[in-house]
Write a protein that holds these residues in place. Structure first.
Motif, PDB file in Angstrom:
ATOM      1  N   VAL A  32       7.570  10.387  14.408  1.00  0.00           N
ATOM      2  CA  VAL A  32       7.503   9.057  14.992  1.00  0.00           C
ATOM      3  C   VAL A  32       6.287   8.325  14.429  1.00  0.00           C
ATOM      4  N   VAL A  34       3.871   5.272  14.881  1.00  0.00           N
ATOM      5  CA  VAL A  34       3.478   4.419  15.984  1.00  0.00           C
ATOM      6  C   VAL A  34       2.154   3.742  15.651  1.00  0.00           C
ATOM      7  N   THR A 194       8.318   3.092  16.452  1.00  0.00           N
ATOM      8  CA  THR A 194       8.217   2.472  17.767  1.00  0.00           C
ATOM      9  C   THR A 194       6.786   1.983  17.971  1.00  0.00           C
ATOM     10  N   ALA A 200       7.187   7.575  21.852  1.00  0.00           N
ATOM     11  CA  ALA A 200       6.760   8.474  20.773  1.00  0.00           C
ATOM     12  C   ALA A 200       6.511   9.878  21.301  1.00  0.00           C
ATOM     13  N   GLY A 204       9.125  12.551  19.727  1.00  0.00           N
ATOM     14  CA  GLY A 204       8.605  13.064  18.464  1.00  0.00           C
ATOM     15  C   GLY A 204       8.240  14.535  18.466  1.00  0.00           C
ATOM     16  N   ILE A 207       3.702  12.961  15.680  1.00  0.00           N
ATOM     17  CA  ILE A 207       3.454  11.526  15.761  1.00  0.00           C
ATOM     18  C   ILE A 207       2.423  11.143  14.712  1.00  0.00           C
TER      19      ILE A 207
END
Length: 364
Positions: A32, A34, A194, A200, A204, A207
């Motif tokens: 993820v 972020v 995101t 997240a 995830g 991350i």
């Protein structure tokens, strides 16, 4: 499956969107991205399928340099889901899902079978939804169709750009849970963008926290991001409530469970009193010969077997346990493996488990 080596995106006006980014995403892993607006997370994702061309570095897909692959062929090998979904409004659900198989030249029978499989996979009954048009679907249903379309040709990689960002909170939570179920089944390599830290953390395996200019601040599992932020930026971004967020990714450690006295079904009141006295406990659990929890008894009313106030599965998180404890106004929550009783979590042991998880993250 995906490797970024010093990947850079610099625009003609000198703006640097991504700065020498190094990132590895393992096979079957959900990464993820972020960070705040302007940190380059969407640009990074789009460089993987060359919707944006990198100006420096290399991007490897299963060992192949993506810049040496025909861009159209590359995109057919990578599923892509966006926030606005992007379904063709003049085509039925079945035709939308069949988009890539048709481009790849699949025959009608194979395509039809695949469409049915995918609609079932995302929780949409093919007999009901295949002939509908996007305008006849809810936002959540359209998003499910978008995921099905991205999975149609069984790509090894799935890119998801804030796919649940424009959906109401209840539907969003359901879609997130559906994504986790799907991912457990199909095990794609996913890059997910995101701006929502909670999303997240929930979705995830690892991350990547990015800051403006496309700099990578930390890349780690959610528990480590929350328990041991690498920089002040990461700590500020994940928020002062990161301790509470960490509850959502901390699994129950069975070695920390309390073991109150237990008695067999049908035990006499005297047995209950003795069990309580020997351990200093005001209550005892009733466990049968197969290890199944049948209830509990209070030593002050030893002849009355009471219903279980709260319980969670052993694979649950500390957040699940705390939630059940608060919802039931209970002083403890039983932990079960299927029907087998393992022990209990109390407020004290829950706090101890949380502290232990933080120590573990810091040691890593």
């Amino acid at each position: 499956m995906i490797r970024l080596e010093r990947v850079t995106k610099r625009y003609a006006n000198g703006t640097v969107a991504v700065h020498e980014l190094d990132l590895d995403v393992g096979d079957g892993e959900t990464c993820v991205l972020v960070g705040p607006s302007g940190c380059g997370k969407t640009t990074t994702m789009k460089m993987i399928n060359r919707l944006v061309e990198p100006t420096g570095g290399r991007i490897l897909l299963d060992g192949d340099d993506v810049t040496r692959i025909d861009a159209v062929d590359l995109r057919r090998r990578i599923g892509y889901v966006i926030q606005q979904i992007g379904l063709f409004p003049h085509q039925t659900v079945a035709d939308n899902v069949a988009t890539v198989p048709r481009l790849l030249g699949w025959d009608k029978r194979r395509t039809r079978t695949r469409v049915g499989e995918l609609l079932d996979l995302v929780g949409l009954d093919a007999a009901t939804f295949a002939g509908r048009y996007p305008s006849q679907l809810s936002g959540g249903q359209r998003q499910r169709v978008g995921v099905a379309r991205a999975l149609a040709a069984d790509p090894p990689v799935l890119l998801m750009d804030e796919p649940f960002g424009a959906i109401d909170p209840i539907t969003r939570d359901r879609l997130q849970n559906e994504f986790l179920r799907l991912q457990a089944e199909v095990k794609k390599t996913v890059v997910f963008v995101t701006h929502d830290v909670d999303e997240a953390v929930k979705l995830g395996d690892r991350i990547a926290v990015m800051r403006e200019g496309g700099y990578l601040e930390q890349y780690a599992p959610p528990a480590d991001i929350l328990g041991s932020p690498a920089t002040d930026f990461v700590a500020d971004f994940v928020g002062a409530d990161r301790g509470l967020k960490r509850l959502t990714v901390t699994r129950i450690d069975t070695s920390l469970l309390e073991q109150p006295p237990s008695i067999a079904p049908g035990a006499s009141p005297d047995d209950v009193v003795r069990a309580g006295a020997s351990s200093g406990s005001r209550w005892a659990v009733v466990v049968d010969a197969s290890g199944v929890l049948r209830g509990y008894v209070d030593v002050e009313r030893p002849s009355v077997v009471k219903r279980l106030p709260a319980w969670v599965d052993v694979h649950s998180t500390l957040k699940d346990a705390l939630g059940q404890m608060l919802l039931s106004d209970a002083a403890w929550v039983a932990v079960l493996d299927g029907e087998r009783y393992l022990g209990v979590l109390t407020p004290d042991t829950l706090v101890d488990a949380f502290r232990q998880s933080v120590v573990t993250a810091v040691d890593r």
